[in-house]
Design a protein around this motif. Structure first.
Motif, PDB file in Angstrom:
ATOM      1  N   LEU A 182       0.844  -1.041  -0.699  1.00  0.00           N
ATOM      2  CA  LEU A 182       0.056  -0.007  -0.208  1.00  0.00           C
ATOM      3  C   LEU A 182       0.842   1.092  -0.754  1.00  0.00           C
ATOM      4  CD1 LEU A 182      -2.870   0.624   0.527  1.00  0.00           C
ATOM      5  CD2 LEU A 182      -2.744   1.041   3.049  1.00  0.00           C
ATOM      6  N   GLY A 183       0.594   2.405  -0.799  1.00  0.00           N
ATOM      7  CA  GLY A 183       1.334   3.402  -0.725  1.00  0.00           C
ATOM      8  C   GLY A 183       0.715   4.345  -1.261  1.00  0.00           C
ATOM      9  N   SER A 184       0.789   5.762  -0.395  1.00  0.00           N
ATOM     10  CA  SER A 184      -0.167   7.084  -0.556  1.00  0.00           C
ATOM     11  C   SER A 184       0.343   7.916  -1.511  1.00  0.00           C
ATOM     12  CB  SER A 184       0.149   7.680   1.144  1.00  0.00           C
ATOM     13  OG  SER A 184      -0.076   6.827   2.074  1.00  0.00           O
ATOM     14  N   GLN A 185       0.085   8.625  -2.014  1.00  0.00           N
ATOM     15  CA  GLN A 185       0.339   9.578  -2.980  1.00  0.00           C
ATOM     16  C   GLN A 185       0.840  10.391  -2.589  1.00  0.00           C
ATOM     17  OE1 GLN A 185      -2.717   8.962  -6.144  1.00  0.00           O
ATOM     18  NE2 GLN A 185      -2.676  11.124  -5.394  1.00  0.00           N
ATOM     19  N   ARG A 186       1.520  11.402  -3.521  1.00  0.00           N
ATOM     20  CA  ARG A 186       2.115  12.816  -2.499  1.00  0.00           C
ATOM     21  C   ARG A 186       0.894  13.256  -3.697  1.00  0.00           C
ATOM     22  NH1 ARG A 186       7.884  13.734  -5.231  1.00  0.00           N
ATOM     23  NH2 ARG A 186       9.292  12.827  -3.711  1.00  0.00           N
ATOM     24  N   PRO A 187       0.344  14.495  -2.628  1.00  0.00           N
ATOM     25  CA  PRO A 187      -1.570  15.018  -3.421  1.00  0.00           C
ATOM     26  C   PRO A 187      -0.647  15.810  -4.132  1.00  0.00           C
ATOM     27  CG  PRO A 187      -0.727  16.232  -0.760  1.00  0.00           C
ATOM     28  CD  PRO A 187       0.595  14.536  -1.574  1.00  0.00           C
ATOM     29  N   ILE A 188      -1.202  15.899  -5.521  1.00  0.00           N
ATOM     30  CA  ILE A 188      -1.955  16.265  -6.658  1.00  0.00           C
ATOM     31  C   ILE A 188      -2.916  17.655  -6.900  1.00  0.00           C
ATOM     32  CG2 ILE A 188      -2.006  16.575  -8.996  1.00  0.00           C
ATOM     33  CD1 ILE A 188      -1.536  13.264  -8.644  1.00  0.00           C
ATOM     34  N   GLY A 222      -4.218  10.025  -2.282  1.00  0.00           N
ATOM     35  CA  GLY A 222      -4.981   8.651  -2.016  1.00  0.00           C
ATOM     36  C   GLY A 222      -4.333   7.654  -1.882  1.00  0.00           C
ATOM     37  N   SER A 223      -4.732   6.954  -2.379  1.00  0.00           N
ATOM     38  CA  SER A 223      -3.404   5.647  -1.924  1.00  0.00           C
ATOM     39  C   SER A 223      -3.681   4.244  -3.260  1.00  0.00           C
ATOM     40  CB  SER A 223      -3.531   5.536  -0.300  1.00  0.00           C
ATOM     41  OG  SER A 223      -4.715   4.983  -0.381  1.00  0.00           O
ATOM     42  N   PHE A 241      -5.581  -1.905  -6.666  1.00  0.00           N
ATOM     43  CA  PHE A 241      -6.512  -1.024  -6.254  1.00  0.00           C
ATOM     44  C   PHE A 241      -6.199  -0.046  -5.857  1.00  0.00           C
ATOM     45  CE2 PHE A 241      -5.009  -3.523  -2.481  1.00  0.00           C
ATOM     46  CZ  PHE A 241      -5.019  -2.684  -1.587  1.00  0.00           C
ATOM     47  N   ALA A 242      -7.036   1.186  -5.921  1.00  0.00           N
ATOM     48  CA  ALA A 242      -6.736   3.018  -5.774  1.00  0.00           C
ATOM     49  C   ALA A 242      -8.308   3.150  -5.040  1.00  0.00           C
ATOM     50  CB  ALA A 242      -6.486   3.354  -6.600  1.00  0.00           C
TER      51      ALA A 242
END
Length: 194
Positions: A18-24, A29-30, A60-61
């Motif tokens: 599971l990875g968290s994305q940098r805010p865009i 999200g993840s 999944f996202a």
């Protein structure tokens, strides 16, 4: 007694990332992935299912688009599962897609209105597909159905939450429709006293 009547071996390996994305902008999200392998073997007088290999993976996202008074949420999961029995039974494979959308509205600092719509899918379990034998723990002779299809559920829910210094509460309504629904159905027959 001292004699071993039935043995069960369930070798499972599972991995999830599971990875968290940098805010865009306002989007956060993840993302994730899941992999599973299973080798199930039951042998003896009360063997329930044939030796079976099970494989599965999913991607999944989950995302949120946030604002001061509104947050839009959405997510999706695609999953693949396969079952390969050693017996003269059909191998089965399932590809399922689940997803949801939701909206959080915060009309005041202490209140939240949440609305969501979701579609979830679940493939039959190995035991639901291939069991065929006495299960003393359930007081039943279980007979699986290798022709079962995945369950698909459509759900809607709405909730109103409030948080005040003297009281906190929630009122919610939800509705879930599952088709086809996999359930235990009694035949009325007796075998091995079960």
């Amino acid at each position: 007694g001292e004699a071993v009547v039935t043995t069960f071996r369930n070798d499972t390996a599972e991995f999830e990332m599971l990875g968290s994305q940098r805010p865009i902008g306002r989007l956060t999200g993840s993302l994730g992935a899941w992999v599973m392998t299973r080798r199930f073997v039951s042998a003896g007088e009360e063997a329930l299912a044939p030796p079976t290999d099970q494989r599965g993976f999913a991607l999944f996202a989950y995302e949120e688009l946030g604002g001061e008074h509104l947050t839009f949420q959405f997510g999706a999961r695609v999953e693949r599962a396969s079952f390969t029995p050693d017996a003269d039974l059909p191998a089965r494979a399932f590809t399922n897609l689940s997803g949801s959308v939701g909206l959080l509205a915060r009309p005041t600092e202490g209140t939240t209105l949440a609305i969501s719509l979701a579609r979830a899918s679940r493939n039959p379990a190995l035991e639901e597909l291939y069991n065929n034998g006495p299960h003393a723990g359930n007081f039943a002779f279980e007979i699986g159905d290798p022709t079962l299809e995945s369950e698909h559920a459509l759900g809607f829910d709405v909730a109103f939450r409030w948080r005040q210094p003297r009281a906190t509460g929630e009122v919610s309504y939800f509705l879930t429709d599952i088709r086809p629904f996999i359930y235990r159905r009694l035949t009325g027959e007796v075998d091995h006293g079960l």
